[in-house]
Design a protein around this motif. Structure first.
Motif, PDB file in Angstrom:
ATOM      1  N   ALA A  19      -4.794  55.606   6.490  1.00 25.69           N
ATOM      2  CA  ALA A  19      -5.544  55.720   7.806  1.00 25.69           C
ATOM      3  C   ALA A  19      -4.698  55.489   8.683  1.00 25.69           C
ATOM      4  O   ALA A  19      -4.208  54.660   8.275  1.00 25.69           O
ATOM      5  N   GLN A  20      -5.285  55.422   9.894  1.00 28.04           N
ATOM      6  CA  GLN A  20      -4.445  55.107  11.090  1.00 28.04           C
ATOM      7  C   GLN A  20      -5.664  53.741  11.703  1.00 28.04           C
ATOM      8  O   GLN A  20      -7.014  54.307  11.708  1.00 28.04           O
ATOM      9  N   LEU A 180     -16.723  43.815  22.254  1.00 25.98           N
ATOM     10  CA  LEU A 180     -16.959  42.928  21.463  1.00 25.98           C
ATOM     11  C   LEU A 180     -15.296  44.248  21.281  1.00 25.98           C
ATOM     12  O   LEU A 180     -15.627  45.279  20.980  1.00 25.98           O
ATOM     13  N   PRO A 181     -13.784  42.872  20.618  1.00 30.79           N
ATOM     14  CA  PRO A 181     -12.983  44.150  20.516  1.00 30.79           C
ATOM     15  C   PRO A 181     -13.514  44.428  19.522  1.00 30.79           C
ATOM     16  O   PRO A 181     -13.533  43.710  17.759  1.00 30.79           O
ATOM     17  N   VAL A 182     -13.158  45.419  18.615  1.00 27.88           N
ATOM     18  CA  VAL A 182     -13.365  46.276  17.307  1.00 27.88           C
ATOM     19  C   VAL A 182     -11.891  47.120  16.448  1.00 27.88           C
ATOM     20  O   VAL A 182     -11.610  47.884  17.201  1.00 27.88           O
ATOM     21  N   ARG A 183     -11.635  46.909  15.383  1.00 26.25           N
ATOM     22  CA  ARG A 183     -11.111  47.738  14.816  1.00 26.25           C
ATOM     23  C   ARG A 183     -11.531  49.175  14.229  1.00 26.25           C
ATOM     24  O   ARG A 183     -12.152  48.907  13.024  1.00 26.25           O
ATOM     25  N   VAL A 184     -10.651  49.614  14.576  1.00 24.81           N
ATOM     26  CA  VAL A 184     -11.392  51.541  14.515  1.00 24.81           C
ATOM     27  C   VAL A 184      -9.758  51.877  13.044  1.00 24.81           C
ATOM     28  O   VAL A 184      -8.566  51.928  13.486  1.00 24.81           O
TER      29      VAL A 184
END
Length: 191
Positions: A19-20, A180-184
């Protein structure tokens, strides 16, 4: 050699299947503060006066009866006259002074020999609390106890946010603001 080729092909396939991830910003819909009630202990003290286990203090006071001073005056005069007769020269003055003092003391004793001191217990009535001129001694005692105060504390925020049309909820210690910063993470679908 075949083994090396097969191993490198498997490694390449695995790297492609991995996954990236990247970070993006999500829109915050709401941030509701979350509270909890906490009991905080503290000492509360107060002072009380209590009887001192039966110790009693006399309230009697000696009062002076009317003293008579005539005897001291007459005795002083008589002692001065006698002292003046005894001495000679500069000793005459000392003898006179000593005669005055001794004569005044003797005259006072003779005048007031029958006078006895009276005592006053400070209580001038009769009643159920008449204890013969005594009162119970008291002492100050400090009593402390632990009491609990309820306080409300902020524990964090329940945050609802939207990322690409999907709604999510999380708990955060601080208010994130409008975004809100999110990690995808992007994973390929293998069939």
């Amino acid at each position: 050699m075949k083994r090396v080729v097969i191993t490198s092909l498997c490694a390449t396939a695995m790297l492609g299947a991995q996954a990236q991830t990247f970070t993006d910003n999500a829109r915050v819909r709401s941030a509701e503060p979350q509270y909890e009630n906490v009991s905080v202990p503290r000492n509360e003290c107060s002072s009380h006066w209590v009887p001192d286990n039966g110790a009693r203090v006399s309230t009697e006071r000696q009062t002076n009866q009317d003293r008579q001073y005539g005897g001291a005056i007459v005795g002083g005069l008589a002692g001065g006259i006698l002292g003046h007769q005894v001495g000679g020269g500069s000793g005459k003055d000392a003898a006179t002074a000593l005669g005055v003092v001794l004569g005044a003391m003797a005259g006072d004793q003779l005048q007031n020999r029958d006078a006895r001191p009276r005592y006053d217990n400070g209580y001038y009535g009769s009643g159920p609390y008449d204890d013969g001129g005594y009162e119970t001694a008291q002492r100050e005692v400090q009593r402390c106890r632990t009491v609990y105060d309820a306080q409300t504390r902020l524990t964090g925020y329940r945050v609802s946010y939207d990322y690409r049309g999907q709604n999510y909820t999380t708990f955060m210690r601080t208010n994130p603001g409008n975004s809100l910063p999110v990690r995808v993470s992007v994973d390929p679908i293998t069939q």
